[in-house]
Design an enzyme around this catalytic site. Sequence first.
Site: not given
Ligand code: HMG
Ligand code: MG
Length: 307
Positions: A18-19, A212, A243
Site C-alpha cells: 500500500r504505502d 518513514h 505518500c
Molecule cells: P473527494 O473527491 O473529496 O470525495 O475525495 P467525495 O466524497 O466528494 O466524492 C467524490 C466522488 O468520489 C463521488 O463519486 C464518490 O462516490 C467517489 P461521484 O458521485 O462524483 O460519482 N468516492 C469514492 N470512490 C471510490 N472509493 C472511495 C470514494 N470516496 C468517494 N473511497 C477522498 C475524498 C478521501 C475519497 C480522496 O481524497 C482520497 O481518496 N484520498 C486518498 C489519498 C490517499 O490515499 N493518500 C495516501 C494514503 S495516506 C498516507 O500515505 C499516510 C500513511 O501512510 C501514514 C503516514 O505515513 O503518516 C497512512
Molecule cells: Mg506512510
Amino acid sequence: MRTMSMPSSIRITDVGPRDGLQNEPTPVSSEVKIAFINQLQRSGVAEVEVTGFVHPEWVPQLADADDVFSRIDRVPGVVRSALVPNEAGWDRAQAMDVDKIAVFTAASEQFTHKNINCTIEESLDRFAPVVRAASIAGKAVRGYVSCAVACPYAGPVDPAAVVDVVVRLLDLGVDEIDLGDTIGVATPHDIERLLVACAPHVSPAEVTLHLHDTGHAALACALHAMQLGVRSFDTSCGGLGGCPYAPGASGNLATEDLVRCCEMLGVDTGVAMPAVREASAWIEGALGRPPVSRTGATWTQLSSEQG
Ligand code: HMG
Ligand code: MG
C-alpha cells in the site's frame, strides 16, 4: 517515561503493497502486486496492509484495489488490512472481506486537506459511521495519525495536536492508534516526546509506529521506541514507500533493516529474512531498480561479488 530493556518480541505490519506502491511512478501490474502480497504473507509478518480503498483518481496506483484484494491468498494467521477513507471505501472493503481496516487522518489541517480533501474534524465525522459499521461486522480498526512529528506543508507539529486527534479516534472506538512520521524526519527525542504526550491516553505498548526514513534515523527511532515500550511497527519490504501528498518524503523503514537489527539484538519478529529478501528482489525487479534499504545494499553487494 522509564526506559525499559529491549522486548523479547515485536509485531510487524508490512505496508509495502500500500504505502510502497501508492507512490511508484512505474505502473505495477495487478499480477505482480498479488505475487508480492502473497510472498509477504508467507514471510512471517503479522499483517500485510494490502491496498487502499481510496478514490482511484486520487491514487491511480491503487485503482486495482478491489481486483487485487479479491485474488490474494488467505494465509492463516496473517491479517490482511487496507486503508478506508470514508463510507464508500468501507463498502468496498467489506465486499472484499478484509480482516481489518485503517482510517487515516492527520495532526495537520494542511496535510489533511491535501490528502483527503477535508478538515480534521470532517475526517473524524466521516470515520464515525465507518468505525461503527466495522465494529458491527467484527473488523478491527486502526486509526492513523499522520504528521505526528512534522507536516510537509506546515513544518513541526506540536505533540499536543497529535494527542487531540488520538483522543478523538479513541472516542470513536478505534482498536489501534498508529502514529505516522509521514515525512521521515523524526529523531529518537521526537519519538520520546510524542510517546510521553500520548501516554495518558494510549500507552506505548498499545501504539504502532509508522516511520518513514527520509532522515535515515527511522531505525534509531524504532530502537528507542522499543526501549520505551512500543511493540508494533509498520515497515515496508525493500524500503518502498511515500505518500503522493507528502512531497519529498522517502520510503518507510525497511522491513529487512528492522528485522536484521532485531535479529542482532535477540528480539523476535517472526519474520524469515530469506523470504523478505525474495519478496524484495521480486518487487525491485518489477520496478527495475535496486532496493533502497541498507540491508538490500548488502544483498546487492554480496550478489555482485559472488557473480
Ligand atoms: P473527494 O473527491 O473529496 O470525495 O475525495 P467525495 O466524497 O466528494 O466524492 C467524490 C466522488 O468520489 C463521488 O463519486 C464518490 O462516490 C467517489 P461521484 O458521485 O462524483 O460519482 N468516492 C469514492 N470512490 C471510490 N472509493 C472511495 C470514494 N470516496 C468517494 N473511497 C477522498 C475524498 C478521501 C475519497 C480522496 O481524497 C482520497 O481518496 N484520498 C486518498 C489519498 C490517499 O490515499 N493518500 C495516501 C494514503 S495516506 C498516507 O500515505 C499516510 C500513511 O501512510 C501514514 C503516514 O505515513 O503518516 C497512512
Ligand atoms: Mg506512510
